[in-house]
Design a protein around this motif. Structure first.
Motif, PDB file in Angstrom:
ATOM      1  N   LYS B 245      -8.778 -50.604  43.326  1.00 30.30           N
ATOM      2  CA  LYS B 245      -8.528 -51.915  42.715  1.00 30.30           C
ATOM      3  C   LYS B 245      -9.828 -52.708  42.662  1.00 30.30           C
ATOM      4  CE  LYS B 245      -3.956 -52.016  42.099  1.00 30.30           C
ATOM      5  NZ  LYS B 245      -3.821 -51.023  41.017  1.00 30.30           N
ATOM      6  N   THR B 246     -10.140 -53.216  41.488  1.00 33.08           N
ATOM      7  CA  THR B 246     -11.313 -54.079  41.325  1.00 33.08           C
ATOM      8  C   THR B 246     -10.804 -55.309  40.571  1.00 33.08           C
ATOM      9  OG1 THR B 246     -11.901 -53.234  39.161  1.00 33.08           O
ATOM     10  CG2 THR B 246     -12.800 -52.044  41.063  1.00 33.08           C
ATOM     11  N   PRO B 247     -11.603 -56.355  40.491  1.00 33.37           N
ATOM     12  CA  PRO B 247     -11.153 -57.534  39.733  1.00 33.37           C
ATOM     13  C   PRO B 247     -10.781 -57.168  38.294  1.00 33.37           C
ATOM     14  CG  PRO B 247     -13.207 -57.988  40.886  1.00 33.37           C
ATOM     15  CD  PRO B 247     -12.897 -56.548  41.119  1.00 33.37           C
ATOM     16  N   ARG B 248     -11.415 -56.123  37.759  1.00 33.21           N
ATOM     17  CA  ARG B 248     -11.146 -55.722  36.383  1.00 33.21           C
ATOM     18  C   ARG B 248      -9.747 -55.154  36.185  1.00 33.21           C
ATOM     19  NH1 ARG B 248     -15.148 -53.686  32.667  1.00 33.21           N
ATOM     20  NH2 ARG B 248     -17.192 -54.471  33.240  1.00 33.21           N
ATOM     21  N   ASN B 249      -9.288 -54.324  37.153  1.00 30.32           N
ATOM     22  CA  ASN B 249      -8.066 -53.594  36.857  1.00 30.32           C
ATOM     23  C   ASN B 249      -6.894 -53.973  37.748  1.00 30.32           C
ATOM     24  OD1 ASN B 249      -8.540 -52.393  39.274  1.00 30.32           O
ATOM     25  ND2 ASN B 249      -8.998 -50.347  38.476  1.00 30.32           N
ATOM     26  N   GLU B 250      -7.025 -55.062  38.529  1.00 32.73           N
ATOM     27  CA  GLU B 250      -5.902 -55.357  39.418  1.00 32.73           C
ATOM     28  C   GLU B 250      -4.718 -55.899  38.635  1.00 32.73           C
ATOM     29  OE1 GLU B 250      -7.017 -58.122  42.419  1.00 32.73           O
ATOM     30  OE2 GLU B 250      -7.722 -59.615  40.999  1.00 32.73           O
ATOM     31  N   LYS B 251      -5.006 -56.549  37.489  1.00 30.96           N
ATOM     32  CA  LYS B 251      -3.905 -56.999  36.642  1.00 30.96           C
ATOM     33  C   LYS B 251      -3.644 -55.948  35.564  1.00 30.96           C
ATOM     34  CE  LYS B 251      -5.944 -61.022  36.300  1.00 30.96           C
ATOM     35  NZ  LYS B 251      -6.366 -62.312  35.730  1.00 30.96           N
ATOM     36  N   SER B 252      -2.528 -56.096  34.832  1.00 33.71           N
ATOM     37  CA  SER B 252      -2.251 -55.133  33.767  1.00 33.71           C
ATOM     38  C   SER B 252      -3.231 -55.356  32.632  1.00 33.71           C
ATOM     39  CB  SER B 252      -0.820 -55.298  33.267  1.00 33.71           C
ATOM     40  OG  SER B 252      -0.774 -56.385  32.373  1.00 33.71           O
ATOM     41  N   ALA B 253      -3.379 -54.334  31.780  1.00 35.31           N
ATOM     42  CA  ALA B 253      -4.343 -54.401  30.689  1.00 35.31           C
ATOM     43  C   ALA B 253      -4.024 -55.592  29.790  1.00 35.31           C
ATOM     44  CB  ALA B 253      -4.311 -53.111  29.884  1.00 35.31           C
ATOM     45  N   LEU B 254      -2.731 -55.826  29.560  1.00 37.67           N
ATOM     46  CA  LEU B 254      -2.319 -56.906  28.666  1.00 37.67           C
ATOM     47  C   LEU B 254      -2.750 -58.263  29.229  1.00 37.67           C
ATOM     48  CD1 LEU B 254      -0.769 -56.791  26.010  1.00 37.67           C
ATOM     49  CD2 LEU B 254       1.250 -57.552  27.282  1.00 37.67           C
ATOM     50  N   ASP B 255      -2.531 -58.414  30.538  1.00 37.17           N
ATOM     51  CA  ASP B 255      -2.914 -59.677  31.165  1.00 37.17           C
ATOM     52  C   ASP B 255      -4.415 -59.885  31.074  1.00 37.17           C
ATOM     53  OD1 ASP B 255      -0.348 -60.175  31.716  1.00 37.17           O
ATOM     54  OD2 ASP B 255      -0.425 -59.518  33.829  1.00 37.17           O
ATOM     55  N   ASN B 256      -5.140 -58.818  31.247  1.00 33.32           N
ATOM     56  CA  ASN B 256      -6.603 -58.913  31.190  1.00 33.32           C
ATOM     57  C   ASN B 256      -7.066 -59.428  29.837  1.00 33.32           C
ATOM     58  OD1 ASN B 256      -6.990 -58.075  33.746  1.00 33.32           O
ATOM     59  ND2 ASN B 256      -7.673 -56.002  33.241  1.00 33.32           N
ATOM     60  N   VAL B 257      -6.455 -58.866  28.775  1.00 30.57           N
ATOM     61  CA  VAL B 257      -6.871 -59.266  27.425  1.00 30.57           C
ATOM     62  C   VAL B 257      -6.592 -60.751  27.220  1.00 30.57           C
ATOM     63  CG1 VAL B 257      -6.453 -58.878  24.980  1.00 30.57           C
ATOM     64  CG2 VAL B 257      -6.519 -56.956  26.540  1.00 30.57           C
ATOM     65  N   ASN B 258      -5.502 -61.228  27.797  1.00 26.76           N
ATOM     66  CA  ASN B 258      -5.135 -62.626  27.588  1.00 26.76           C
ATOM     67  C   ASN B 258      -5.785 -63.586  28.581  1.00 26.76           C
ATOM     68  OD1 ASN B 258      -3.554 -61.991  25.427  1.00 26.76           O
ATOM     69  ND2 ASN B 258      -1.761 -61.536  26.704  1.00 26.76           N
ATOM     70  N   ASP B 259      -6.537 -63.035  29.511  1.00 25.80           N
ATOM     71  CA  ASP B 259      -7.137 -63.870  30.556  1.00 25.80           C
ATOM     72  C   ASP B 259      -8.421 -64.508  30.047  1.00 25.80           C
ATOM     73  OD1 ASP B 259      -7.956 -65.044  32.871  1.00 25.80           O
ATOM     74  OD2 ASP B 259      -8.413 -63.168  33.930  1.00 25.80           O
ATOM     75  N   VAL B 260      -8.276 -65.519  29.169  1.00 19.04           N
ATOM     76  CA  VAL B 260      -9.447 -66.131  28.528  1.00 19.04           C
ATOM     77  C   VAL B 260     -10.366 -66.750  29.585  1.00 19.04           C
ATOM     78  CG1 VAL B 260     -10.201 -67.808  26.817  1.00 19.04           C
ATOM     79  CG2 VAL B 260      -8.062 -66.559  26.509  1.00 19.04           C
ATOM     80  N   ASP B 261      -9.759 -67.392  30.588  1.00 15.79           N
ATOM     81  CA  ASP B 261     -10.596 -68.022  31.624  1.00 15.79           C
ATOM     82  C   ASP B 261     -11.475 -66.988  32.297  1.00 15.79           C
ATOM     83  OD1 ASP B 261      -9.457 -70.364  31.038  1.00 15.79           O
ATOM     84  OD2 ASP B 261      -7.948 -70.289  32.659  1.00 15.79           O
ATOM     85  N   GLY B 262     -10.837 -65.875  32.633  1.00 11.69           N
ATOM     86  CA  GLY B 262     -11.578 -64.808  33.314  1.00 11.69           C
ATOM     87  C   GLY B 262     -12.719 -64.294  32.455  1.00 11.69           C
ATOM     88  N   ILE B 263     -12.437 -64.142  31.147  1.00 15.29           N
ATOM     89  CA  ILE B 263     -13.481 -63.633  30.243  1.00 15.29           C
ATOM     90  C   ILE B 263     -14.649 -64.611  30.220  1.00 15.29           C
ATOM     91  CG2 ILE B 263     -14.012 -63.073  27.825  1.00 15.29           C
ATOM     92  CD1 ILE B 263     -11.084 -62.152  27.568  1.00 15.29           C
ATOM     93  N   LEU B 264     -14.313 -65.910  30.153  1.00 11.72           N
ATOM     94  CA  LEU B 264     -15.381 -66.916  30.087  1.00 11.72           C
ATOM     95  C   LEU B 264     -16.181 -66.943  31.381  1.00 11.72           C
ATOM     96  CD1 LEU B 264     -13.548 -69.802  28.210  1.00 11.72           C
ATOM     97  CD2 LEU B 264     -15.299 -68.234  27.349  1.00 11.72           C
ATOM     98  N   GLU B 265     -15.470 -66.708  32.493  1.00 17.18           N
ATOM     99  CA  GLU B 265     -16.195 -66.685  33.771  1.00 17.18           C
ATOM    100  C   GLU B 265     -17.066 -65.445  33.927  1.00 17.18           C
ATOM    101  OE1 GLU B 265     -13.426 -66.967  37.012  1.00 17.18           O
ATOM    102  OE2 GLU B 265     -12.572 -68.789  36.109  1.00 17.18           O
ATOM    103  N   GLY B 266     -16.885 -64.479  33.041  1.00 17.35           N
ATOM    104  CA  GLY B 266     -17.690 -63.251  33.127  1.00 17.35           C
ATOM    105  C   GLY B 266     -17.129 -62.243  34.113  1.00 17.35           C
ATOM    106  N   LEU B 267     -15.814 -62.384  34.403  1.00 17.79           N
ATOM    107  CA  LEU B 267     -15.166 -61.483  35.357  1.00 17.79           C
ATOM    108  C   LEU B 267     -15.205 -60.032  34.895  1.00 17.79           C
ATOM    109  CD1 LEU B 267     -13.551 -61.677  37.988  1.00 17.79           C
ATOM    110  CD2 LEU B 267     -11.480 -61.913  36.621  1.00 17.79           C
ATOM    111  N   TYR B 268     -15.212 -59.825  33.566  1.00 19.49           N
ATOM    112  CA  TYR B 268     -15.114 -58.457  33.050  1.00 19.49           C
ATOM    113  C   TYR B 268     -16.445 -57.896  32.582  1.00 19.49           C
ATOM    114  CZ  TYR B 268     -10.282 -59.843  33.249  1.00 19.49           C
ATOM    115  OH  TYR B 268      -9.082 -60.287  33.692  1.00 19.49           O
TER     116      TYR B 268
END
Ligand code: SF4
Ligand code: SF4
Ligand code: SF4
Ligand code: SF4
Ligand code: SF4
Lengths: 275, 269
Positions: B245-268
């Motif tokens: 488990k890493t910050p990238r894959n702990e959520k489902s793929a769908l959630d990741n795509v919709n995680d705009v905040d995370g994308i802006l924070e540079g989580l991925y």
């Protein structure tokens, strides 16, 4: 001339049997006769009697192959046959390599190769080791190991289905037997002969020696390809129980006084003679 | 001190050592040869044959299949063929398997190295179920793909229409002809080699290869999502992933795509 025929009567009969059997196999493939379809590893006689070589089957078993009922029945028939009439009957009456090696020996005896006593590097125990190594390699490589190099199979398939370059191997065995040591192949290396010999150790048909007729001419010692089994000659009337006897009948042919003959011998007498 | 006994012992030891030398050499050489004679993935076996590795150990090399083949398509390998010694095979360019409806070869094999069960599909025993190989087309040398009229393979195929069909396409080079391109259907093609035999090009432009040497395998990590069975495989396997488990894959793929905040924070990143 008549004398020559008399002294080679078994020799001629053996060559004829070997040739006829080869012809039957060949014709079954080439002309589609229903006599004996297959080859020496497995065959079907007259479309009904199965025959399978026990040594190849055992290697297949060690290689991990599933042995079918057909093959088991074939092995059963052959083992029964060998244990009744003698395993190495195969060598002198059927095996095509026997023709090659006996011819090589015949030439060798004309040439002065046997007059000097040089050391013979191959002991007879090699053929027992060949059996053991065959099984071990079959197991390791999942493949009937000896069948991959077996000159009998190569020769026999060659005669039935066409040789290709297979004759080179026969030439190699001819030269090996001619130049290296006496009976080098059949007497020292071939595990098939040894295996069949073990199967036919107590077979009923045996050569019997009569010491009262023996005049110690030692002709039999010169003729026999397995001299170690003639240890009773001249001092004891007994059955030749050594399993490696080919039943080639050379001893019967060369003995001027008729001290050898084929006979049906029960197991109890064989065990008694063995002592 | 030299006594007759020590000499005897020494001679015995020497004999053993000599023997070890011979046997070691012989056994290794023999083993190397056996390694070479094991399964060869480039050989075509008669219908119903077991997998190549099982075939070379099960076939007793009796040649009965060769003898019963009415078209003499089968041969037993010789020492110069690069095929495990003494085993049956066929070379379609010379003699293709004619797919006898009564399958004499497989029905007479005493060892079941040719297994009739391999020719049963949906409870029906038929030579059409054989999978001896698969025909491939070299589209650069096939006359039909060059725009010429050929279709010899299409006509030679015993299962023509099912195992091979003609694909019509406009020939843009001449702008007034059509290509009639042969296309092989791998699920039906038996690999009998009748087409390879018929092809008129110098070296056949359609040729049969054993399945083991050319079969693609999609593997387990691609999901054919539009097929029910594969879709459910995806659902089942989702749970048992043992990936870290890493910050990238702990959520489902769908959630990741919709995680705009995370994308802006540079989580991925
Ligand atoms: S020893 Fe082997 S090669 Fe020689 S005759 Fe017997 S089976 Fe044939
Ligand atoms: S004892 Fe006679 S029959 Fe037996 S192998 Fe020797 S010569 Fe041949
Ligand atoms: S199906 Fe017929 S032609 Fe093909 S290998 Fe078997 S016997 Fe020969
Ligand atoms: S009939 Fe079977 S065992 Fe005999 S050669 Fe053919 S495949 Fe091998
Ligand atoms: S026979 Fe050969 S050249 Fe003709 S269409 Fe078929 S693959 Fe092409």
């Amino acid at each position: 001339m008549i004398n020559w025929f008399f002294h080679h009567r078994f020799y001629i009969a053996r060559r004829m049997t070997q040739t006829l059997i080869l012809l039957a196999y060949f014709g079954s493939n080439y002309f589609g006769w229903n006599t004996i379809v297959g080859n020496l590893s497995t065959a079907l006689v007259f479309g009904t009697i199965p025959l399978s070589d026990p040594f190849s089957t055992l290697q297949m078993f060690f290689a991990g192959a599933v042995i079918t009922v057909d093959i088991m029945m074939g092995v059963g028939v052959v083992v029964f046959f060998y244990s009744v009439i003698g395993g190495r009957f195969f060598c002198s009456w059927v095996c095509p390599i026997n023709i090659v090696t006996e011819t090589a020996t015949w030439v060798r005896n004309i040439l002065p190769f046997n007059t000097v006593d040089v050391c013979s590097p191959l002991p007879q125990s090699t053929r027992t080791w060949m059996i053991i190594i065959s099984f071990v390699l079959s197991y390791i490589f999942s493949l009937a190991a000896y069948e991959m190099i077996n000159p009998i199979g190569i020769a026999h398939r060659g005669i039935i289905f066409g040789f290709g370059m297979g004759w080179v191997l026969l030439l190699a065995i001819f030269l090996f037997d001619l130049f290296s040591q006496e009976y080098a192949w059949c007497g020292h290396i071939c595990p098939v002969g040894k295996f069949n010999a073990l199967l036919g150790k107590y077979s009923l048909i045996k050569v019997v020696h009569d010491k009262d007729k023996c005049v110690n001419s030692l002709e039999c010692f010169k003729a026999c390809p397995e001299v170690q089994i003639l240890n009773m000659v001249g001092h004891k009337s007994a059955t030749i129980t050594g399993s490696s006897c080919l039943k080639c009948a050379r001893c019967i042919e060369v003995c001027e006084t008729g001290a050898f003959e084929f006979s049906v011998v029960g197991i109890t007498k064989q065990l008694r003679d063995d002592k | 001190m030299e006594t007759p006994n020590t000499t005897k012992r020494r001679n015995f030891l020497l004999k053993v050592i000599h023997g070890v030398g011979y046997y070691a050499f012989g056994t290794v050489a023999w083993g190397v040869y056996l390694k070479q004679s094991q399964a060869n993935s480039d050989v075509l076996r008669p219908p119903g044959a077991l997998s190549e590795a099982d075939f070379v150990k099960t076939c007793i090399r009796c040649g009965i299949c060769v003898e019963v083949c009415p078209y003499d398509a089968l041969k037993l390998s010789k020492i110069t063929d690069h095929v495990s010694l003494g085993t049956p095979f066929y070379e379609p360019r010379k003699d293709p398997c004619q797919m006898c409806i009564d399958i004499p070869c497989a029905s007479s094999c005493p060892t079941r190295a040719l297994e009739l069960k391999n020719l049963i599909r949906d409870d029906v025993l038929s030579i059409n179920n054989a999978k001896m190989g698969l025909a491939l087309i070299n589209t650069q040398t096939c006359l039909a793909y060059l725009g010429l009229q050929c279709t010899l393979c299409f006509q030679a195929c015993p299962l023509t229409g099912d195992a091979i069909s003609l694909f019509k396409e406009r020939n843009t080079r001449t702008d007034m002809h059509a290509f009639l391109k042969p296309v092989v259907h791998p699920d039906v093609c038996t690999g009998c080699g009748m087409r390879e035999h018929a092809c008129p090009t110098t070296y056949p432009s359609i040729f049969v290869k054993p399945l083991s040497s050319i079969s693609g395998d999609i593997g387990s990590h691609y999901i054919v999502g539009w097929e029910k069975q594969d879709e459910s495989r995806a659902r089942e396997s989702a749970g048992d992933s043992n990936m870290k488990k890493t910050p990238r894959n702990e959520k489902s793929a769908l959630d990741n795509v919709n995680d705009v905040d995370g994308i802006l924070e540079g989580l991925y990143d």
